[in-house]
Design an enzyme around this catalytic site. Sequence first.
Site, PDB file in Angstrom:
ATOM      1  CG  ASP A  16      -2.008   1.056   1.115  1.00  0.00           C
ATOM      2  OD1 ASP A  16      -3.109   0.708   0.676  1.00  0.00           O
ATOM      3  OD2 ASP A  16      -1.749   2.223   1.458  1.00  0.00           O
ATOM      4  CG  ASP A  39      -9.273  -3.315  -2.058  1.00  0.00           C
ATOM      5  OD1 ASP A  39     -10.187  -2.760  -2.683  1.00  0.00           O
ATOM      6  OD2 ASP A  39      -9.314  -3.523  -0.831  1.00  0.00           O
TER       7      ASP A  39
END
Length: 622
Positions: free
Chosen positions: A341, A436
């Site tokens: 991330d 995602d």
Amino acid sequence: MGLFSQNRKRNSFVLYLAVLLTGSCGLAYEYTVSKIASDLLGDSTRQWAMIIGVMMFFMGLGANYQKALPRQVLFASFVLLEMLLSLLGGLSPLLLLWAYAYWQSHYILWQYLLIAAIGFLIGLEIPIIVRINGSFTPQLKVNIGRTLQMDYIGALGGAVLWSYWLIPYLPLSRSAAILGFANMAVTWLFMAYFYRQLSRYKWLPALGIAVSIVLLWAFIRGPEWSLHSEQGLYRDPIVLSKTTPYQHLVLTRSSRQRSAYFPRQGEEPESEYRLYINGHLQFSSRDEFIYHENLVHPAFALFRRRSGREPTRVLILGGGDGLALREVRKYPSVTEAILCDLDPEMLRLAAEDPTLRHLNRDALHGQNVRRLPAGPDIADTEPSTFFSPTYLAGWNGTRGSNRRELQSAPGIILKSMDAVRYIEEAPGFFDVIIADFPDPNSEMLSKLYSLPFYHRVRQKLRSGGVFVQQSTSPVYAYKAFWAIGRTMMAAGLEAMPYHDLVPSFGQWGWWLAAPRQSDGEIPEIPLLRQYQTSTLSPDIQMRYLSNEVMQTNSVFTPVFRTMYQDSLALAFPEKSGAKVTPHHSGTQKSDRKPDFGEFYRNWVTTYTQSKVYQYYLESGWQ
């Protein structure tokens, strides 16, 4: 004569120093207002372009208006405009947030009135300084040249200061207050040095003290006041508000207990938590399991169907909240899972915040979890016993296998890194890659839905590997949804869509993809058939998803499929270049000849052509 000349040089130096500081503040004010508008309204490219453009237009008006100021009031005028600019610029985030929260229908009006005022005041600065400096540097070419030089140097300094110090480490309210203090420092320096020229205006120091006190209040109480104003934007009370160098995070909690959708037997109602990033909802605790089960488990089922074994190495791009990782950790076959991330603060909150830890079931905790700095090299990390001999044996002799690398890798790796960079540099290959990401509602995010990105994903998938990506709404942003699939196909992937109802989002969609083996057949057919014969693992507990639901989700009405059929006909024509027979769903044959120029020009997202972002805007889904 020598002393007089020395005083003139000193006077000019003070003025040049003032220009240097005001130039830094002026550009930083433009950036601050642009960022606030982008966070509140979205469409960052348009906001930055319009705000800076409008501000420069009013700077021009201010530069022209200065000619109306008599020479005898130039010193006092400069002091007053700096005080007013300190107030408007230093309080701009608070003012805009208040207007958006409590007067949203008129927010655009207030935003551009503030921009116009700041731009007009900035436009007055340089001409007034040039006129004042004319008394000390009579040569016009030297006066203007040095003044503009210091202004441009100050602009560079302001850009560096804003980008590398203010925004990464301070809330916007405090960053703007610091800029206001810088303007006031210029004001106090000017008043102290040219006190004789300002001796008639004895009230100026008192006014300067009042402005400084207001800015000090804004610096100290600004975050609290921002939170109070920000609360007007959300239905439920805010329990966490955090601005990181990459995004603004808000977590809310309902004031009353609410039952989850599809509650388990005996489950009690509890508070609903909602996470927002830059004002956009990321999940609701009442139904996030619908979204995340759809994101993870169909990809695992398809991989099992394609390869005949369970997945062992998984990459999650985005998903810093840990909810997708929670689903991945349900599979005992997964011996390495990498969560990459961009925002390290999001990973920290997911690992430490009690609410997020409860929701992700401590997915970011455990003795086999390693948090690594940016960079793909994992060969020197501490050895782990998380890998089974079966897993290591399965990698011997396979594509991209490296026994030494795998033996030294931890079970779960948390990385703070840009997904595009990581997918370029990551060692080895993956069974399943899960993307995602936030919706492609900006050009910066659209690169995560682009042709170069999907090319790199394809190169990182093992034989039989599967890629899945959340792909916004097939109803509210339907053009963007189908453009994502078209771009995947253009990158050499077989691609098929599926969708489900997530109450907090509405109808939502995902795309599954796998490396295409041949060009002889329209690639949706084999992947769809494999998907329809895939089954979920009976050993994995799920709250919502079932085999029946999973199969139903792959069904789209003919209205939804029209654009997809057209894109298939263009992307994968028969080798003869003649008529193309579309998908077996019963639609009529197409006489349309392939036009690859149209396919890439109108339907594919690249770094320089953000079609998915354009379609997202056209849909009106913000």
